[in-house]
Design a protein around this motif. Structure first.
Motif, PDB file in Angstrom:
ATOM      1  N   ASP A  89       3.827   0.380  13.504  1.00  0.00           N
ATOM      2  CA  ASP A  89       4.418  -0.953  13.375  1.00  0.00           C
ATOM      3  C   ASP A  89       3.413  -1.974  12.839  1.00  0.00           C
ATOM      4  N   LYS A  92       4.295  -2.876   9.361  1.00  0.00           N
ATOM      5  CA  LYS A  92       5.613  -3.442   9.089  1.00  0.00           C
ATOM      6  C   LYS A  92       5.502  -4.962   9.017  1.00  0.00           C
ATOM      7  N   GLN A  95       8.387  -7.574   9.703  1.00  0.00           N
ATOM      8  CA  GLN A  95       8.818  -7.936  11.039  1.00  0.00           C
ATOM      9  C   GLN A  95       8.103  -9.183  11.569  1.00  0.00           C
ATOM     10  N   ASN A 147      13.229 -14.632  12.286  1.00  0.00           N
ATOM     11  CA  ASN A 147      12.859 -13.576  13.231  1.00  0.00           C
ATOM     12  C   ASN A 147      12.952 -14.016  14.688  1.00  0.00           C
TER      13      ASN A 147
END
Length: 315
Positions: A89, A92, A95, A147
């Motif tokens: 992650d 990523k 995100q 987000n």
């Protein structure tokens, strides 16, 4: 019950067929275009060439993205490398999670490389780009809205941000710190533009003013946030970073103004004109003389023929 609030998007991704359009990435891209566009206008006004800002941004932006992500992952390593977390992650970026401190630091390295290749001074380029960077941050902060992240304490003010239930968050209304920072960055951009026109800032002082002004706002906005963060002596890590960088930026402004007052007269070297007597100058001036010489040569060549014909006529 709070009847007035800022709603949050139900999703941060819009699927355009097989292509996912992520709000966070979209805000970052818009910010980059705004910074390059406004920076180019200021660079040309300083006497630079149109397109130079974009050419150097090709180096600065990728370095900045990597630096921003590295700072976030290093300072919030527990989100990726603690028990139960997936280290993949960390890559990523869509995100969320870009640290402005790392983005500016490593982005400056990329800009330095680009400036070296073009033979222009990095401080002058940074001065031209400074308010554009602030506007880019103002755009980029809206990615946090998509987000539903990096909000402040709970509140019932009319401009509160409504957060829905989700991973690592509790439903409620909170201070929209993303909005506070976005508005602050717009104010920073206006301050830098005004101060640059009023005091003719040069040699990196406009950029240092942007840094100092941003840090002043970031310190109190960061203090309002409730997301998990490391603390030193009771203050969040980013608050300490903002305070230290603020002092360094102000120190640079004071010292630079004494050591190198004024502003750069030339920010981008032009192609030198060919000096008189050089091969290029000779070539530029050769056309007419050559044609004249050819005409004279033709006349000389015809003269004997004419004389010969006249003699033949006499004989």
């Amino acid at each position: 019950m709070n009847l007035a609030y800022i709603p949050s998007p139900s999703t941060g991704v819009i699927d355009l067929g097989p292509i996912p359009l992520r709000g966070y990435a979209f805000c970052i891209i818009i910010g980059v275009f705004v910074a390059v566009w406004f920076g180019n206008k200021r660079w040309v006004a300083r006497g630079g060439t149109a397109g130079t800002v974009a050419d150097i941004a090709v180096w600065a932006v990728p370095f900045g993205l990597v630096g921003g992500r590295l700072y976030h992952v290093i300072t919030d390593y527990q989100l990726y490398f603690s028990d139960g977390e997936n280290w993949v992650d960390a890559f990523k970026i869509w995100q969320g999670g870009l640290g402005i401190w790392g983005a500016i630091a490593l982005g400056a390295v990329g800009a330095w490389i680009g400036c070296r290749r073009r033979g222009i001074p990095l401080p002058a380029w940074a001065d031209a780009l400074a308010p554009g960077i602030a506007l880019a941050q103002a755009c980029g902060r809206w990615g946090n809205w998509f987000n539903q992240e990096l909000y402040g304490r709970e509140t019932d003010v009319p401009w509160a941000l409504k957060i829905s239930e989700g991973p690592n968050r509790v439903a409620g209304t909170y201070h929209p710190t993303f909005l506070y920072e976005s508005l602050w960055c717009i104010g920073v951009a206006l301050l830098v533009v005004w101060a640059d026109r009023r005091f003719k800032l040069g040699h990196g002082r406009a950029f240092a003013l942007y840094v100092a002004a941003y840090c002043a706002g970031r310190a109190w906005i960061e203090y309002m946030r409730v997301d998990e963060a490391h603390h030193i002596l009771g203050l969040r890590l980013n608050v300490w970073t903002a305070l230290i960088v603020f002092v360094l930026a102000v120190t640079y402004i004071v010292v630079s103004a004494r050591v190198r007052p004024g502003r750069e007269e030339v920010v981008e070297p032009r192609a030198p004109e060919a000096p008189e007597g050089s091969e290029k100058a000779d070539a530029a001036e050769a056309d007419e003389p050559v044609e004249a010489a050819d005409a004279d040569a033709d006349a000389d060549a015809d003269a004997p023929k004419a004389d010969g014909t006249a003699e033949a006529a006499k004989g």
